[in-house]
Every structure is written in C-alpha cells, then in structure tokens.
Design an enzyme around this catalytic site. Sequence first.
Site, PDB file in Angstrom:
ATOM      1  CG  ASP A  54      -2.196  -0.759   1.029  1.00 31.10           C
ATOM      2  OD1 ASP A  54      -2.357  -1.366  -0.047  1.00 31.10           O
ATOM      3  OD2 ASP A  54      -3.035  -0.766   1.953  1.00 31.10           O
ATOM      4  CG  HIS A  75      -6.823   5.801   5.005  1.00 33.92           C
ATOM      5  ND1 HIS A  75      -7.993   5.468   5.660  1.00 33.92           N
ATOM      6  CD2 HIS A  75      -7.076   5.658   3.679  1.00 33.92           C
ATOM      7  CE1 HIS A  75      -8.914   5.139   4.748  1.00 33.92           C
ATOM      8  NE2 HIS A  75      -8.388   5.251   3.550  1.00 33.92           N
ATOM      9  N   GLY A 101      -2.833   3.111   4.254  1.00 33.54           N
ATOM     10  CA  GLY A 101      -3.775   3.280   3.145  1.00 33.54           C
ATOM     11  C   GLY A 101      -3.366   4.345   2.138  1.00 33.54           C
ATOM     12  CG  ASP A 151     -12.155   7.914   0.563  1.00 28.11           C
ATOM     13  OD1 ASP A 151     -11.348   8.515  -0.163  1.00 28.11           O
ATOM     14  OD2 ASP A 151     -12.115   6.671   0.750  1.00 28.11           O
ATOM     15  CG  HIS A 201     -11.349   3.116   1.635  1.00 30.64           C
ATOM     16  ND1 HIS A 201     -11.069   3.656   0.388  1.00 30.64           N
ATOM     17  CD2 HIS A 201     -11.273   1.771   1.493  1.00 30.64           C
ATOM     18  CE1 HIS A 201     -10.819   2.669  -0.464  1.00 30.64           C
ATOM     19  NE2 HIS A 201     -10.950   1.502   0.170  1.00 30.64           N
ATOM     20  CG  ASP A 245     -12.410   5.869  -2.637  1.00 30.22           C
ATOM     21  OD1 ASP A 245     -13.284   6.644  -2.170  1.00 30.22           O
ATOM     22  OD2 ASP A 245     -11.362   5.582  -2.018  1.00 30.22           O
ATOM     23  CE1 TYR A 268      -6.656   5.454  -4.967  1.00 24.25           C
ATOM     24  CE2 TYR A 268      -8.726   4.637  -4.057  1.00 24.25           C
ATOM     25  CZ  TYR A 268      -7.531   5.300  -3.900  1.00 24.25           C
ATOM     26  OH  TYR A 268      -7.208   5.830  -2.685  1.00 24.25           O
TER      27      TYR A 268
HETATM   28 ZN   LIG Z   1     -10.732   5.644  -0.165  1.00 26.55          ZN
END
Ligand SMILES: [Zn+2]
Length: 399
Positions: free
Chosen positions: A97, A139, A147, A175, A177, A264, A308
């Site tokens: 990562d 992150h 991340g 996001d 995440h 994302d 992404y």
């Molecule tokens: Zn993300």
Amino acid sequence: MTSSGAPTVDPARVAVVWDESLLGYKLSEDHPLHPVRLDLTMRLATSLGVLDGIEPLVPSPAPDAEVERIHVASYLDAVRRAPSHGDDPRHQLGTTDNPIFEGMHEASALVCGGSIAAAREIAEGRADRAVNIAGGLHHAMSDHAWGFCVYNDCAVAISWLLDHGYERICYIDTDVHHGDGVQAAFYDDDRVLTISMHQHPRTLWPGTGFASELGSGRASGSAVNLALPPGTRDAGWLRAFHAVVPGLLRAFRPQILVTQCGVDTHHEDPLAELSLTVDGHRAIYRSLRSLAAEHSDGKWLALGGGGYGLFRAVPRSWTHLLATVLDRDVEPQRTIPADWTSYATGKTRRPLPTSMTEDAPTDFEPWGGFTEVEVDPFLLETRRAVFPLHGLDPADSRD
Ligand SMILES: [Zn+2]
C-alpha cells in the site's frame, strides 16, 4: 443566492490550491493512487473554463512543526530516511500500500502545506471557500503510514484551524473508506465533529467505522460513522447523508466545514463496491455547498481523497467539485473538450468519457422515519447511536 437557490461566491473569494509539483506524490508507477488523476482533473477543469481567471494558490512544504501537530517526530525521521534505508514495517513504509519513493517526505509535506495554505486563506479572511484536490490523505496515523497516506493533511489542517480561531469544526468524509486517521486524531476532542460515510467495515478495508465508534470521554458523540452496504447507489447514499448530516450540523453549529471528497464510491472504482456516479458526486458537492451556506457561514475547505477510476471517474467528478466550489457549476450534459480527449488518448485502454454525465438520476426520496429501503437500517443505526448525544431524536425525521 441566485434564482436557482444556489449560494453564490465571488470567485476571488475562493482559493484553489495547485502546482504541478503536487504531482510528485507518486507512490510508484503502477500504484492505484496515481497522480495522473490530478493532472487529468486540472486539465479537464481548465478546458471547460472552470478555472478561468483563477490564480492558483501555490503551496510550500509544511515545516516539521506543522506536520508534528499530528505526527510524532520519530515518524517524520523514518519517512525522511526511508528512501535510503529501505523497508520499515514498523512505520508501514515499504508495504504494498505504501511503497517508499524518492522525495517521500518532501512530497507528503507539500500536500500538508497545500491544505494548511487553503485553511489559512479562510482563517485570515481572504477566502470563504478553498479547495486542495491533492489533499484528503485521511488514513495516515500519528506514527505510521496507512492506506496510501503518508501525512494526514486533513488532520494537520484541522489542527491548524483549532489554533487559529476555530473551536467548532465539522469534518465530513465522503470517501468510500472510513476516515480512520482523522477520527483517531480527534477522537477525544469535542471541538471537532468527524462524520465519515463509507462502505461497511465488515466488507472493506480498514475494517473500522462502525456506528458504535462515537469518540471518547467528554467527546462522546463527536465521532459519527455511517456505514453503507456494498452496491449502494446515488439515491440511497444521498438519502442516508441527508438523514444524518444536516441534523448534526444544526446541533453542532460548526464554524467551518472541512470535507474529504474521495470519489472511490464510484461504481467503476477498482478498490471498493459502492455504486455512485459522477452525477451523484456532483449532487454531493452541491449538498455540501448548501450545508456550508446554511450552517457554517459559507466557510468550506474541500479536500480530495481516494478515487481510482483515473480516467473515467476522478477527472469528471473533481471537475464538478472545483466548479461547485467556484459556483461555476458545469451542466452534466457538457461535452468533454477535444483537447482533453486527445491528451488522455493512448494513456488507458478504457474508453474515455465523452460528456460530464453518466445520465444518472440524482433525485432521492428523503427518509421519512420508517424502514423502507435498503439503506434505512444503516442510517437508523447511526442515528440511534449518536443523535441522543446531541439532544436529537433518532426516530424523528425532522431531527
Ligand atoms: Zn478511499
């Protein structure tokens, strides 16, 4: 306000952070977080006229003392020496990562510098809104990379604002995440309300962001997590957002919104399973703008984040973000300019987009207090966990 009801801002009162040196945050040639997404966004926004007359705010690297608002000094040392020393598992450097790259410290400090510069424009009264699409590295933790994120520019900028006249800051993270690093940085600080909407932690890295994570001690209620099931589309996402966020803002009365605008959540994103469109993203930004107008005196610091779908999603979505921040909203039906297409041609095997829309409807039915559609149990779980801590009634859809 315009006749359409959209808040208006003088473009001169908006700071757009940009410099090509921000493309130096490149973890590796084939890493998902490839800076080509920023390059393609700025080129698309420019081609469409979104940035006409805008003098970008060119950032400088944040000095160590600013990065150390959030990160321990020994971690900065580790990042600095990583390119010559090699893998460092203790600081999560050199992992899949978080690969080590030449100039890692400098590139990461520059992203922080951009978000601080954006915050400063607002705090010192020169701007009402500011945007740093290179930021949003939500992150990164106090003592390790996490991340794809080396330094947490979101948390650094929020900490800077706390020292420059702000005592009630709301951070909203869209996001896919969980915004774990920002939540961790302010978990016991009741001056910062962190709200993260994300794909459910049982189905996605980093596996945190449950509704039961609320903040600690006196700050209980200052962390808000709204986890959504895989497959959630625009209408479900927006229904959940509007069932949770406006009520909390009314109760918390933030002086500024800091938003991490990761994209994302897009249905084509290779790393996650929500199903939003660029039209949904545009609707999110317009909602954030309205909420800032209504609840934080128009003060809005917008940061980038994940995303992404380098060619088809990020450039369109973040062009809509830049346009929204500048009150130069791009009509969804606008055609992608030929010069952008010719620049992007040959860089991907995927078909390039031809317009600024995916023809997705973004109207949604507001939550009415009952469990009717798939997201309702999820938004209710969050309301039940956190609304009472703000004096709000989880069952009353007017709250
Ligand atoms: Zn993300």
